[in-house]
Design an enzyme around this catalytic site. Structure first.
Site, short mmCIF file in Angstrom:
data_model
loop_
_atom_site.label_atom_id
_atom_site.label_comp_id
_atom_site.label_asym_id
_atom_site.label_seq_id
_atom_site.Cartn_x
_atom_site.Cartn_y
_atom_site.Cartn_z
N PHE A 8 4.19 -8.16 -8.37
CA PHE A 8 2.90 -7.63 -7.90
C PHE A 8 2.33 -8.53 -6.81
CE2 PHE A 8 -1.16 -5.87 -7.45
CZ PHE A 8 -2.13 -6.86 -7.60
N TRP A 9 2.20 -9.81 -7.07
CA TRP A 9 1.51 -10.68 -6.12
C TRP A 9 2.23 -10.79 -4.78
CZ3 TRP A 9 -3.28 -11.37 -5.89
CH2 TRP A 9 -4.07 -11.32 -7.05
N CYS A 149 -9.25 -9.00 -18.62
CA CYS A 149 -8.82 -9.08 -20.01
C CYS A 149 -8.14 -7.80 -20.43
CB CYS A 149 -10.03 -9.34 -20.91
SG CYS A 149 -9.61 -9.59 -22.65
N SER A 156 1.71 -7.14 -21.34
CA SER A 156 3.05 -7.03 -20.75
C SER A 156 3.46 -5.59 -20.48
CB SER A 156 4.09 -7.70 -21.67
OG SER A 156 3.67 -9.02 -21.95
N ARG A 158 2.19 -4.23 -17.52
CA ARG A 158 1.80 -4.16 -16.11
C ARG A 158 0.44 -3.46 -15.93
NH1 ARG A 158 4.64 -8.00 -14.03
NH2 ARG A 158 4.23 -7.17 -11.95
N LEU A 159 -0.45 -3.63 -16.91
CA LEU A 159 -1.80 -3.08 -16.78
C LEU A 159 -2.65 -3.96 -15.85
CD1 LEU A 159 -3.42 -0.70 -17.68
CD2 LEU A 159 -3.98 -1.88 -19.81
N LEU A 398 -17.57 -19.11 -13.25
CA LEU A 398 -17.91 -19.18 -14.68
C LEU A 398 -16.73 -18.77 -15.56
CD1 LEU A 398 -21.38 -17.55 -14.18
CD2 LEU A 398 -20.87 -19.98 -14.60
C1 NHW Z 1 -10.97 -7.72 -1.42
C2 NHW Z 1 -11.38 -8.23 -2.85
C3 NHW Z 1 -10.17 -8.59 -3.80
C4 NHW Z 1 -10.53 -8.69 -5.31
C5 NHW Z 1 -9.33 -8.90 -6.14
C6 NHW Z 1 -8.81 -10.39 -6.01
C7 NHW Z 1 -7.66 -10.64 -6.98
C8 NHW Z 1 -8.16 -10.85 -8.44
C9 NHW Z 1 -7.00 -11.22 -9.39
C10 NHW Z 1 -7.46 -11.32 -10.85
C11 NHW Z 1 -8.23 -12.59 -11.11
C12 NHW Z 1 -8.68 -12.70 -12.56
C13 NHW Z 1 -9.48 -13.99 -12.75
C14 NHW Z 1 -10.01 -14.15 -14.16
O1 NHW Z 1 -10.35 -13.18 -14.81
C15 NHW Z 1 -10.07 -15.58 -14.75
S1 NHW Z 1 -8.38 -16.03 -15.34
C16 NHW Z 1 -8.43 -15.35 -16.97
C17 NHW Z 1 -7.51 -14.14 -17.09
N1 NHW Z 1 -7.63 -13.57 -18.41
C18 NHW Z 1 -6.99 -14.09 -19.49
O2 NHW Z 1 -6.25 -15.05 -19.40
C19 NHW Z 1 -7.31 -13.42 -20.82
C20 NHW Z 1 -6.10 -13.35 -21.74
N2 NHW Z 1 -4.98 -12.72 -21.08
C21 NHW Z 1 -4.97 -11.37 -20.80
O3 NHW Z 1 -5.90 -10.63 -21.07
C22 NHW Z 1 -3.74 -10.83 -20.08
O4 NHW Z 1 -2.67 -11.72 -20.28
C23 NHW Z 1 -3.97 -10.66 -18.56
C24 NHW Z 1 -4.97 -9.51 -18.34
C25 NHW Z 1 -4.50 -11.95 -17.93
C26 NHW Z 1 -2.64 -10.28 -17.89
O5 NHW Z 1 -2.15 -9.10 -18.51
P1 NHW Z 1 -0.65 -9.10 -19.15
O6 NHW Z 1 -0.56 -7.92 -20.05
O7 NHW Z 1 -0.37 -10.45 -19.70
O8 NHW Z 1 0.33 -8.94 -17.86
P2 NHW Z 1 0.70 -7.55 -17.15
O9 NHW Z 1 -0.39 -6.57 -17.28
O10 NHW Z 1 2.05 -7.14 -17.62
O11 NHW Z 1 0.77 -8.00 -15.60
C27 NHW Z 1 1.57 -9.12 -15.21
C28 NHW Z 1 1.14 -9.46 -13.82
O12 NHW Z 1 -0.22 -9.93 -13.88
C29 NHW Z 1 -0.27 -11.24 -13.26
N3 NHW Z 1 -1.31 -12.05 -13.92
C30 NHW Z 1 -1.27 -12.58 -15.16
N4 NHW Z 1 -2.38 -13.28 -15.41
C31 NHW Z 1 -3.16 -13.20 -14.28
C32 NHW Z 1 -4.45 -13.74 -13.92
N5 NHW Z 1 -5.17 -14.52 -14.75
N6 NHW Z 1 -4.93 -13.46 -12.67
C33 NHW Z 1 -4.20 -12.70 -11.81
N7 NHW Z 1 -2.97 -12.17 -12.09
C34 NHW Z 1 -2.48 -12.41 -13.33
C35 NHW Z 1 1.11 -11.82 -13.49
O13 NHW Z 1 1.34 -12.87 -12.57
C36 NHW Z 1 1.99 -10.58 -13.23
O14 NHW Z 1 2.07 -10.35 -11.85
P3 NHW Z 1 3.41 -10.82 -11.03
O15 NHW Z 1 4.55 -9.98 -11.59
O16 NHW Z 1 3.12 -10.58 -9.59
O17 NHW Z 1 3.57 -12.31 -11.36
C1 NZE Z 2 -13.28 -20.49 -15.07
N1 NZE Z 2 -13.18 -19.14 -15.69
C2 NZE Z 2 -12.44 -18.19 -14.81
C3 NZE Z 2 -12.69 -19.15 -17.10
C4 NZE Z 2 -11.25 -19.60 -17.25
N2 NZE Z 2 -10.20 -18.77 -17.17
N3 NZE Z 2 -9.05 -19.52 -17.38
C5 NZE Z 2 -9.40 -20.83 -17.61
C6 NZE Z 2 -8.65 -21.98 -17.87
C7 NZE Z 2 -9.33 -23.20 -18.04
C8 NZE Z 2 -10.75 -23.25 -17.91
C9 NZE Z 2 -11.49 -24.52 -18.03
C10 NZE Z 2 -12.37 -24.89 -17.01
C11 NZE Z 2 -13.08 -26.06 -17.10
C12 NZE Z 2 -12.91 -26.87 -18.24
F1 NZE Z 2 -13.57 -28.03 -18.33
C13 NZE Z 2 -12.04 -26.50 -19.31
C14 NZE Z 2 -11.32 -25.31 -19.18
O1 NZE Z 2 -10.44 -24.87 -20.11
C15 NZE Z 2 -10.22 -25.75 -21.23
C16 NZE Z 2 -9.00 -25.18 -21.94
N4 NZE Z 2 -9.39 -23.92 -22.53
C17 NZE Z 2 -9.00 -22.74 -22.04
C18 NZE Z 2 -9.55 -21.82 -22.92
N5 NZE Z 2 -10.24 -22.48 -23.89
C19 NZE Z 2 -10.14 -23.79 -23.62
C20 NZE Z 2 -11.48 -22.11 -17.68
C21 NZE Z 2 -10.81 -20.90 -17.52
#
Ligand code: NHW
Ligand code: NZE
Length: 398
Positions: A8-9, A149, A156, A158-159, A398
């Protein structure tokens, strides 16, 4: 070594590794800072939402609706970010989410949910909020993307790419072409990679829940003594921020941010909204010089507890996260120590900070310990000539 493919990326306007032996694409021609793709005419932007798997439908989550906010809270508290050892999961509160998602100029249709058609259950979420962000000397209106989320049962499939394309489409419809986001995972391609640090405030609880361990040759009582803090702040004039301080704090922040390569561009309305204290959401303090009555310093931290997964004695880790801090007269070390004192007085268990801005100057001395992971910063459709050191970053998401 085999380079990880990002199917995707690699289709997105973000910094890429063009050929896969890992050297930067872009060959000889000079890389300049700025948009990767030009804006499209709005008539060219896809008008209809992207397709979801059958049985699922898009919804816009109205954050002013208590019932909807409860659904968003429940999805996140059970399915959002966990640490690498799956011991803690972020537990963003309803008040915090409403604050984070409702800044001046927000767009309701950037709070995007996916529901199961039958049960109407919320199974996925992604948000954007508009923010002016300066990169070098250019101020760009961007979408800050957060709270992506997908329910654990729908992983997994690709949502996530569909969620990302949909929020991108809705942002484009508002004629905004850049985004900013952070993640604990490595994606193409970070503009900066930061480390997080933790300062124990309640070491006994942190050790009981396995957040930290007793240092070698240290007893518990010795450890408690090591992290003990006075029960009042030391800086004369240190007090809670009030509305009357907004203009002065805005001036302090604008001056402070000018040293960073990437930083928010905040005006009075942003400062009033983001930084005036809200119980259990954000705490902010000023140093009001007792003689001159000048506001010379500012510090703030936000409240983000984590669920402690599977511990029978404790269910919640109360964490404070360093937000924006400006020291122009008081030494930053002393100002941050006063912030720690306030956090301890408010019964936080731990005070977290990233190594961004000038934070490195106080982390070790104030007894922060390094965390076990990194936070990567990203820009969407905006190239920077070179990645940044954490000290060049002035943006907290945040
Ligand atoms: C012009 C304006 C532009 C605005 C848009 C900018 C862009 C905003 C981008 C978003 C910014 C969000 C920031 C944010 O919210 C802060 S980071 C926190 C993200 N959320 C979590 O970690 C919560 C727990 N995890 C989940 O809910 C799932 O694992 C998620 C939904 C994370 C992935 O769901 P999944 O069921 O595990 O995976 P698939 O659906 O099968 O999809 C796999 C594909 O998703 C790529 N992936 C995985 N994690 C990612 C992440 N954190 N950012 C971006 N991409 C992420 C991964 O590399 C792969 O792509 P690839 O094959 O290319 O490698
Ligand atoms: C930023 N905002 C997008 C939420 C977010 N997403 N992904 C993350 C990964 C690390 C941190 C983070 C940022 C600052 C910090 F002092 C500690 C952190 O995480 C500790 C480890 N951890 C992860 C979950 N619970 C505990 C935030 C985030």
């Amino acid at each position: 070594a085999l380079k990880k493919r990002h199917m995707f990326w690699e289709t997105q306007p973000v910094g890429q590794y063009n050929n896969h032996d890992g050297d930067k694409g872009g060959g000889e021609e000079e890389q300049v800072d700025g948009p990767i793709e030009a804006p499209q005419p709005l008539s060219d932007v896809r008008q209809e939402p992207y397709n979801l798997p059958s049985n699922y439908e898009w919804c816009t989550c109205d954050i002013t609706d208590e019932k909807v906010m409860k659904e968003v809270y429940t999805l996140l508290t059970n399915n959002y970010v966990e640490d690498d050892d799956n011991m803690f999961r972020f537990d963003y509160s309803v008040e915090f989410l409403r604050w984070a998602l409702n800044p001046p100029g927000y767009f309701p249709d950037w709070h995007i949910g996916v529901r199961a058609k039958e049960s109407k259950r919320l199974v996925a979420f992604i948000t954007g909020v508009p923010a002016h962000i300066r990169a070098h000397e250019k101020i760009v209106l961007m979408a800050e993307i957060n709270f992506l989320c997908v329910h654990k049962k729908l992983r997994s499939k690709r949502l996530a790419p569909v969620m990302i394309k949909e929020v991108t489409r809705r942002v484009h419809l508002r004629n905004i072409w850049q985004g900013a986001y952070t993640a604990g995972v490595v994606l193409p391609t970070p503009i900066a990679t930061c480390q997080y640090w933790h300062r124990s405030l309640n070491p006994k609880k942190l050790i009981d829940v396995g957040f930290s361990r007793l240092a070698p040759r240290m007893t518990m009582s010795r450890t408690i003594k090591l992290y003990r803090l006075p029960n009042e702040t030391v800086t004369p004039g240190f007090r809670v921020m009030e509305r009357r301080d907004v203009q002065a704090v805005t001036r302090l922040l604008q001056g402070y941010f000018s040293q960073f390569t990437v930083a928010p561009h905040l005006v009075d309305d942003d400062v009033e909204y983001l930084l005036l204290p809200i119980e259990n959401v954000v705490n902010s303090y000023v140093v009001d010089n007792p003689n001159s009555h000048e506001i010379t310093d500012f510090c703030s931290f936000y409240t983000l507890p984590s669920t402690i997964i599977g511990n029978e004695n404790y269910s919640l880790l109360k964490a404070a996260y360093s937000y924006y801090n400006v020291a122009t007269v008081t030494p930053l070390l002393q100002l941050m120590n006063d912030a720690l004192i306030m956090a301890k007085l408010k019964d936080y268990d731990v005070f977290n900070a990233l190594d961004i801005m000038q934070n490195e100057s106080f982390l070790k001395e104030l007894k922060f310990g390094p965390g076990d992971g990194h936070l990567h910063y990203y820009l969407y459709n905006y190239r920077l000539k070179a990645p940044l050191r954490p000290a060049e970053l002035g943006l907290v998401l945040l």
